[in-house]
Design a protein around this motif. Structure first.
Motif, mmCIF file in Angstrom:
data_model
loop_
_atom_site.group_PDB
_atom_site.id
_atom_site.type_symbol
_atom_site.label_atom_id
_atom_site.label_comp_id
_atom_site.label_asym_id
_atom_site.label_seq_id
_atom_site.Cartn_x
_atom_site.Cartn_y
_atom_site.Cartn_z
ATOM 1 N N TYR A 15 0.833 -1.194 0.000
ATOM 2 C CA TYR A 15 0.000 0.000 0.000
ATOM 3 C C TYR A 15 0.872 1.250 0.000
ATOM 4 O O TYR A 15 1.875 1.312 0.701
ATOM 5 N N ILE A 16 0.429 2.235 -0.767
ATOM 6 C CA ILE A 16 1.089 3.529 -0.838
ATOM 7 C C ILE A 16 0.147 4.539 -0.179
ATOM 8 O O ILE A 16 -1.027 4.630 -0.556
ATOM 9 N N ARG A 17 0.642 5.279 0.792
ATOM 10 C CA ARG A 17 -0.191 6.277 1.462
ATOM 11 C C ARG A 17 -0.206 7.549 0.628
ATOM 12 O O ARG A 17 0.845 8.072 0.245
ATOM 13 N N VAL A 18 -1.406 8.051 0.342
ATOM 14 C CA VAL A 18 -1.577 9.237 -0.503
ATOM 15 C C VAL A 18 -2.513 10.224 0.192
ATOM 16 O O VAL A 18 -3.287 9.857 1.064
ATOM 17 N N ASP A 19 -2.448 11.495 -0.224
ATOM 18 C CA ASP A 19 -3.347 12.514 0.303
ATOM 19 C C ASP A 19 -4.707 12.471 -0.395
ATOM 20 O O ASP A 19 -5.740 12.576 0.245
ATOM 21 N N ASP A 20 -4.696 12.338 -1.717
ATOM 22 C CA ASP A 20 -5.934 12.370 -2.507
ATOM 23 C C ASP A 20 -6.005 11.114 -3.368
ATOM 24 O O ASP A 20 -5.300 10.998 -4.372
ATOM 25 N N ILE A 21 -6.849 10.185 -2.975
ATOM 26 C CA ILE A 21 -6.891 8.890 -3.650
ATOM 27 C C ILE A 21 -7.429 9.006 -5.080
ATOM 28 O O ILE A 21 -6.936 8.337 -5.987
ATOM 29 N N ASN A 22 -8.414 9.872 -5.303
ATOM 30 C CA ASN A 22 -8.968 10.023 -6.653
ATOM 31 C C ASN A 22 -7.959 10.638 -7.604
ATOM 32 O O ASN A 22 -7.827 10.194 -8.749
ATOM 33 N N ASP A 23 -7.230 11.640 -7.131
ATOM 34 C CA ASP A 23 -6.178 12.259 -7.948
ATOM 35 C C ASP A 23 -5.099 11.223 -8.282
ATOM 36 O O ASP A 23 -4.638 11.149 -9.419
ATOM 37 N N SER A 24 -4.728 10.428 -7.300
ATOM 38 C CA SER A 24 -3.706 9.398 -7.532
ATOM 39 C C SER A 24 -4.182 8.381 -8.555
ATOM 40 O O SER A 24 -3.411 7.973 -9.438
ATOM 41 N N LEU A 25 -5.439 7.955 -8.472
ATOM 42 C CA LEU A 25 -5.971 6.983 -9.439
ATOM 43 C C LEU A 25 -6.009 7.562 -10.854
ATOM 44 O O LEU A 25 -5.748 6.851 -11.825
ATOM 45 N N GLU A 26 -6.314 8.855 -10.977
ATOM 46 C CA GLU A 26 -6.297 9.502 -12.296
ATOM 47 C C GLU A 26 -4.895 9.494 -12.886
ATOM 48 O O GLU A 26 -4.702 9.206 -14.069
ATOM 49 N N LYS A 27 -3.890 9.816 -12.069
ATOM 50 C CA LYS A 27 -2.501 9.818 -12.537
ATOM 51 C C LYS A 27 -2.045 8.408 -12.908
ATOM 52 O O LYS A 27 -1.329 8.217 -13.891
ATOM 53 N N ILE A 28 -2.472 7.424 -12.138
ATOM 54 C CA ILE A 28 -2.126 6.028 -12.431
ATOM 55 C C ILE A 28 -2.718 5.616 -13.769
ATOM 56 O O ILE A 28 -2.044 4.996 -14.598
ATOM 57 N N ALA A 29 -3.990 5.963 -14.002
ATOM 58 C CA ALA A 29 -4.637 5.622 -15.271
ATOM 59 C C ALA A 29 -3.937 6.307 -16.449
ATOM 60 O O ALA A 29 -3.734 5.693 -17.499
ATOM 61 N N ALA A 30 -3.543 7.558 -16.265
ATOM 62 C CA ALA A 30 -2.847 8.292 -17.328
ATOM 63 C C ALA A 30 -1.495 7.669 -17.653
ATOM 64 O O ALA A 30 -1.012 7.781 -18.782
ATOM 65 N N ALA A 31 -0.900 6.989 -16.680
ATOM 66 C CA ALA A 31 0.409 6.364 -16.879
ATOM 67 C C ALA A 31 0.296 4.907 -17.342
ATOM 68 O O ALA A 31 1.302 4.225 -17.441
ATOM 69 N N GLY A 32 -0.940 4.440 -17.585
ATOM 70 C CA GLY A 32 -1.099 3.080 -18.094
ATOM 71 C C GLY A 32 -1.582 2.068 -17.084
ATOM 72 O O GLY A 32 -1.727 0.891 -17.404
ATOM 73 N N GLY A 33 -1.842 2.500 -15.851
ATOM 74 C CA GLY A 33 -2.375 1.593 -14.837
ATOM 75 C C GLY A 33 -3.887 1.472 -14.962
ATOM 76 O O GLY A 33 -4.519 2.144 -15.779
ATOM 77 N N ARG A 34 -4.476 0.629 -14.113
ATOM 78 C CA ARG A 34 -5.919 0.385 -14.186
ATOM 79 C C ARG A 34 -6.476 0.197 -12.785
ATOM 80 O O ARG A 34 -5.944 -0.591 -11.999
ATOM 81 N N LYS A 35 -7.544 0.919 -12.459
ATOM 82 C CA LYS A 35 -8.202 0.774 -11.163
ATOM 83 C C LYS A 35 -8.871 -0.588 -11.098
ATOM 84 O O LYS A 35 -9.541 -1.013 -12.035
ATOM 85 N N LEU A 36 -8.684 -1.294 -9.970
ATOM 86 C CA LEU A 36 -9.299 -2.609 -9.780
ATOM 87 C C LEU A 36 -10.436 -2.567 -8.765
ATOM 88 O O LEU A 36 -11.483 -3.177 -8.984
ATOM 89 N N VAL A 37 -10.233 -1.873 -7.646
ATOM 90 C CA VAL A 37 -11.219 -1.806 -6.566
ATOM 91 C C VAL A 37 -11.187 -0.410 -5.963
ATOM 92 O O VAL A 37 -10.116 0.144 -5.746
#
Length: 64
Positions: A15-37
């Motif tokens: 697990y990676i601790r983040v301040d804004d989970i939605n912002d982090s998921l957007e950046k992950i998707a932009a970099a080629g990752g995919r939200k699972l849960v």
């Protein structure tokens, strides 16, 4: 967290601790990752989510 609708597997989730989970998921998707849960709100009001990196590794996010 084990009642997510899948059979139990032997694995470790980092697990990676983040301040804004939605912002982090957007950046992950932009970099080629995919939200699972998630994001899922926990009883203490923190949130968690799981994502898959471009190579298919599952990683978790959790808010402070």
């Amino acid at each position: 967290m084990t009642s997510l609708g899948h059979e139990a597997h032997n694995y470790v989730t980092f697990y990676i601790r983040v301040d804004d989970i939605n912002d982090s998921l957007e950046k992950i998707a932009a970099a080629g990752g995919r939200k699972l849960v998630g994001p899922v709100t926990l009883p203490d009001n923190r949130k968690f989510a799981w994502f898959s990196d471009p190579e298919g590794n599952m990683v978790g996010l959790i808010t402070k």
